[in-house]
Design an enzyme around this catalytic site. Structure first.
Site, PDB file in Angstrom:
ATOM      1  N   ASP A  35       0.941  -1.163   0.084  1.00  0.00           N
ATOM      2  CA  ASP A  35      -0.060  -0.017  -0.110  1.00  0.00           C
ATOM      3  C   ASP A  35       0.852   1.372  -0.067  1.00  0.00           C
ATOM      4  O   ASP A  35       1.899   1.144   0.265  1.00  0.00           O
ATOM      5  CB  ASP A  35      -0.683   0.030   1.159  1.00  0.00           C
ATOM      6  CG  ASP A  35      -2.147   0.758   1.128  1.00  0.00           C
ATOM      7  OD1 ASP A  35      -2.253   1.554   0.177  1.00  0.00           O
ATOM      8  OD2 ASP A  35      -2.971   0.619   1.943  1.00  0.00           O
ATOM      9  N   ASP A  44     -10.723   1.973  -3.314  1.00  0.00           N
ATOM     10  CA  ASP A  44     -11.294   1.570  -1.900  1.00  0.00           C
ATOM     11  C   ASP A  44     -12.945   1.384  -2.195  1.00  0.00           C
ATOM     12  O   ASP A  44     -13.403   1.144  -0.911  1.00  0.00           O
ATOM     13  CB  ASP A  44     -11.106   2.577  -0.843  1.00  0.00           C
ATOM     14  CG  ASP A  44      -9.582   2.399  -0.552  1.00  0.00           C
ATOM     15  OD1 ASP A  44      -8.804   1.376  -0.544  1.00  0.00           O
ATOM     16  OD2 ASP A  44      -9.078   3.320   0.380  1.00  0.00           O
TER      17      ASP A  44
HETATM   18  C1  DGJ Z   1      -5.941   1.840   2.039  1.00  0.00           C
HETATM   19  C2  DGJ Z   1      -6.233   0.750   1.208  1.00  0.00           C
HETATM   20  O1  DGJ Z   1      -6.777   1.074  -0.173  1.00  0.00           O
HETATM   21  C3  DGJ Z   1      -7.162  -0.032   2.083  1.00  0.00           C
HETATM   22  O2  DGJ Z   1      -7.590  -1.141   1.078  1.00  0.00           O
HETATM   23  C4  DGJ Z   1      -6.636  -0.595   3.163  1.00  0.00           C
HETATM   24  O3  DGJ Z   1      -5.630  -1.375   2.974  1.00  0.00           O
HETATM   25  C5  DGJ Z   1      -6.255   0.576   4.097  1.00  0.00           C
HETATM   26  N1  DGJ Z   1      -5.234   1.456   3.167  1.00  0.00           N
HETATM   27  C6  DGJ Z   1      -5.473   0.214   5.253  1.00  0.00           C
HETATM   28  O4  DGJ Z   1      -4.775   1.167   5.834  1.00  0.00           O
END
Ligand code: DGJ
Length: 782
Positions: A477, A545
């Site tokens: 990430d 997300d």
């Molecule tokens: C952002 C990501 O896009 C989410 O899926 C998740 O992993 C969060 N970060 C966790 O902090």
């Protein structure tokens, strides 16, 4: 594939020709990029200048070389010799001027792909690709540009990149250097870009071009969800299945730049590369600078034709070879189910339930390390939080593996919280400027990947966890844009963004070269780094997300123009949705997520027994068909996408159509189910995916339909709702490919005049999947 005849350079893919020509002046004239042409025709593709325009500048006075470069469609241009169109390269030369003049020096043809030292450039067997290197030399100094072209024959893609070689004895300073450029005639083009932001990535937009320059770029330090690096340049009137279009995308994860410049003479100049904003790179004597690579394709069959080429390129020549055609596991991810609030018991329960439903991969997301109980602390540290995970990561991983599932872990390796052990010990690892308070994003600072010591730290910590926990999967990430750009390791801060990306690629290379079988899913607050650079290291990306299926239709559709379904990680989550509060049927959540790599991100405790059973069926269905769903050819439709949308994925003998209702219309149109490119003379069986409707879809209206009047607010209704579901327009028929390509008349939709099991009840956000199987009995016509 690559022919050099006299002064002509001809690059051929399966269906396309790309050609340029060495002019009298030794500059390169761009001739043609389009459907395959005969060599004879190429003689006729030259510009025909028969008159001089006032105020033009001729290259030289000499006869034959008295060419106004401004009027020429060129293959790559220099600066300050009479071409006033947008420049692809600006260098401060050894004589302190900005004037350069690069002309043909020599060339070479090589089998296969020519690897770059610092950047990913795709891969192919030596019989699948061929590379042309044309070396241009500056007329005054020993400074060379190599224009590198790799032809990926079957994919109909040409990769272009540029290498600058400073063989002079002086330092030169690069202010702008594009990976590729070419000029076409035409004021009749429009542009499609893929823009958005967090939770609204990659929405397709059409841009009308006019005189002057249009720029699609990012300046956030990553490729960004604001503007994806990929674009489509198309002739006015082109659509999904018709018309001429060029697709261009950059294999790069940093600040990108694509410019389309329309000159007063009607030449359209297209260029792509690193964003020149804040870019300044000092190139010492006897050193080289490599640009990232651009990939280019063309189709005269509209956007779907172009997607086909780009998808093939990515599936076969961009993602790591070991994942080519390698079906991806179905994941359960802990994030939306628990966020930071979990312990080993909760995780094991989640995994156990998921396993029972057929899920194959358990992913522990954020929150497993250090003091990470919210997003203000812990990033940068790798010690396990034993308060949450009583048997540690190793214990958890062993237990998950013993259940027969793969184990995956989330990392955010490029970041540090100021509240962390790492920051306490090494504040100098963070990107910030002495004397300024650094701006934070999600309470975190960016780690300075330009520094080798920082890269070594990350590689060491992650490798240790991989070794101990036997990871099968990593989610990588990256949750903030960059600010306060500075690295103590750089003499010239103009190189910061680019060196950061080189640092990132170095880390990825070192980790995933050592552990090639770990499935890497990259992520950047969702699809903030959905680009070919990241796909060169990991074959799939967390698309967004936003898991609301209606929003996802737009996002996945936008992404699909230039990236195949196998790259899109899509999860089914709970309704109402965390990002929109929209309530959607479970079927639709699956029917959208299945066009890509399927996963689940929810707490099963929040589901009814009926929903749990449905999920089991979804997973069985997906497993049966995932080869097609992940690697089949994806098509879009020309339609009013605010009313309905359709997706099609076509495999070897099997296709799937997703039919989605966005907003229900009263008295809806009669609809056709339309496939694309099926064999007209072959029969196909069509079967809808069996779906049930729960009574609560009807609310108070159910009182009119059942013999006993149920009140939706009472217990009895909820009880009946648990056990009684209605069939919904399941269809099954056999017809020819010709009829399916033309359009098959579907059953009518619900319109308020009663319900029976033949009526298609979609309503707002409803959907249906149609599975199309090719039968063996070819139709004989007489
Ligand atoms: C952002 C990501 O896009 C989410 O899926 C998740 O992993 C969060 N970060 C966790 O902090």
């Amino acid at each position: 594939m690559i022919k050099v005849n006299d002064r002509y350079f001809i690059l051929e893919t399966k269906d396309l020709t790309y050609a340029f020509y060495k002019m009298e002046t030794n500059h390169l004239e761009h001739l043609y990029f389009g459907n395959k042409l005969s060599e004879n025709d190429l003689n006729e593709t030259h510009v025909k200048l028969t008159a001089k325009a006032g105020s033009m500048v001729d290259y030289l006075e000499e006869k034959g070389k008295d060419i106004p470069l401004d009027m020429m469609p060129l293959e790559y241009s220099s600066y300050g010799k009479g071409d006033f169109k947008l420049a692809p390269i600006i260098i401060k030369m050894p004589d302190n001027t900005f004037v350069s003049d690069f002309v043909y020096d020599h060339h070479e043809v090589i089998k296969g792909v020519l690897n770059a030292e610092t950047l990913p450039v795709g891969h192919a067997d030596s019989n699948e690709a061929e590379t042309l290197v044309v070396s241009l030399k500056d007329m005054k100094f020993d400074i060379y540009i190599e224009l590198i072209y790799t032809v990926f024959y079957d994919a109909n893609v040409i990769l272009r990149r540029t290498v600058l070689k400073n063989k002079s004895k002086d330092i030169i300073s690069i202010r702008k250097i594009m990976s590729m450029m070419f000029d076409v005639y035409g004021s009749d083009y429009e542009l499609m870009t893929f823009d958005g932001g967090w939770i609204k990535e990659a929405h397709a937009h059409s841009v009308k071009l006019s005189k002057g320059t249009y720029v699609n770029a990012s300046n956030t330090g990553n490729s960004s969800s604001k503007h994806n690096p990929g674009i489509i340049l198309y002739e006015k009137g082109a659509h999904e299945d018709f018309g001429s279009c060029y697709g261009i995308n950059l294999i790069y994860s940093g600040n990108h730049y694509t410019a389309i410049d329309q000159s007063n003479t009607g030449i359209l100049r297209l260029m792509q590369g690193i964003n020149p904003e804040m870019f300044e790179y000092e190139l010492k004597s006897d050193t080289v600078f490599e640009t990232p690579a651009s990939i280019l394709s063309y189709s005269s069959h509209g956007f779907n034709g172009l997607s086909k080429n780009m998808h093939q390129m990515i599936n076969h020549h961009i993602i790591p070879r070991q994942f080519e055609n390698n079906v991806r596991p179905i994941a359960i991810n802990s994030w939306e189910g628990f966020y930071f609030d979990f312990n080993e018991r909760k995780l094991l329960n989640l995994a156990k339930k998921a396993k029972a439903l057929g899920v194959e991969l358990f992913v522990l997301d954020d929150g497993w390390f250090s003091s990470r109980n919210d997003d203000t602390q812990g990033l940068g540290d790798y010690d396990v939080n034993f308060k949450k995970l009583k048997s540690g990561l190793v214990g958890l991983s062993n237990k998950i593996h013993r259940m027969g599932m793969k184990f995956g872990l989330w990392f955010e390796p490029e970041m540090v919280n100021m509240q962390s052990k790492l920051y306490e010990k090494h504040p100098e690892y963070a990107v910030k400027i002495e004397g300024r308070i650094p701006a934070q994003g999600r309470h975190q600072l960016v780690l300075d990947l330009c520094q080798e010591v920082v890269r070594d730290y990350i590689v060491k910590e992650i490798s240790q966890i991989i070794d101990e926990t036997k990871l099968d999967y990593i989610k990588w990430d990256m949750n903030r844009h960059m600010s306060d750009f500075y690295s103590a390791s750089l003499e010239n801060q103009g190189a910061f963004f680019h060196q950061y990306i080189l640092g990132l690629y170095d880390i990825l290379d070192r980790i995933f070269n050592k552990y090639p079988n770990i499935l890497l899913e990259t992520c950047s607050s969702g699809g903030n780094r959905f680009d070919l650079g990241m796909l060169s290291f990991g074959p799939q990306i967390w698309t967004s997300d936003n898991t609301d299926p209606i929003e996802r239709l737009f996002i996945q559709k936008g992404v699909s123009y230039l990236y195949p379904p196998s790259t899109m990680s899509n999860h089914v989550s709970l309704s109402p949705h965390a990002q929109t509060l929209r309530k959607t049927p479970l079927d639709t959540r699956f029917n959208v997520a299945m066009f890509g790599v399927l996963g689940y991100e929810l707490n099963f405790k929040m589901l009814t027994t009926f929903e749990i059973k449905e999920i089991k069926k979804q997973i069985e269905y997906y497993k049966l068909h995932r080869q097609t769903l992940q690697f089949g050819q994806f098509y879009r439709y020309n339609e009013n996408q605010y009313v309905r949308m359709n997706f099609l994925v076509k495999g070897v003998k099997k296709s799937f159509i997703g039919n989605y209702s966005i907003l229900a219309q009263s008295s809806p149109y009669l609809e056709l189910l339309k496939a694309k490119d099926l064999e007209p003379q072959t029969n196909y069986s069509v079967q809808s995916r069996p779906q049930k409707i729960t009574l609560d879809r009807f609310g108070h209206l159910i009182a009119h339909a059942l013999p006993i009047a149920l009140n939706p607010n009472k217990f009895l209704f909820r009880l009946v709702n648990k056990y009684k579901q209605l069939d919904n327009a399941n269809e099954s028929f056999t017809v020819s490919g010709a009829l399916l390509n033309h359009g098959y008349k579907m059953k009518q939709q619900f319109m308020g005049t009663g319900y029976n099991e033949h009526i298609r009840l979609l309503g707002d956000f409803g959907s249906q999947i149609y599975e199309i199987n090719q039968l063996h009995d070819d139709i004989t016509t007489n």
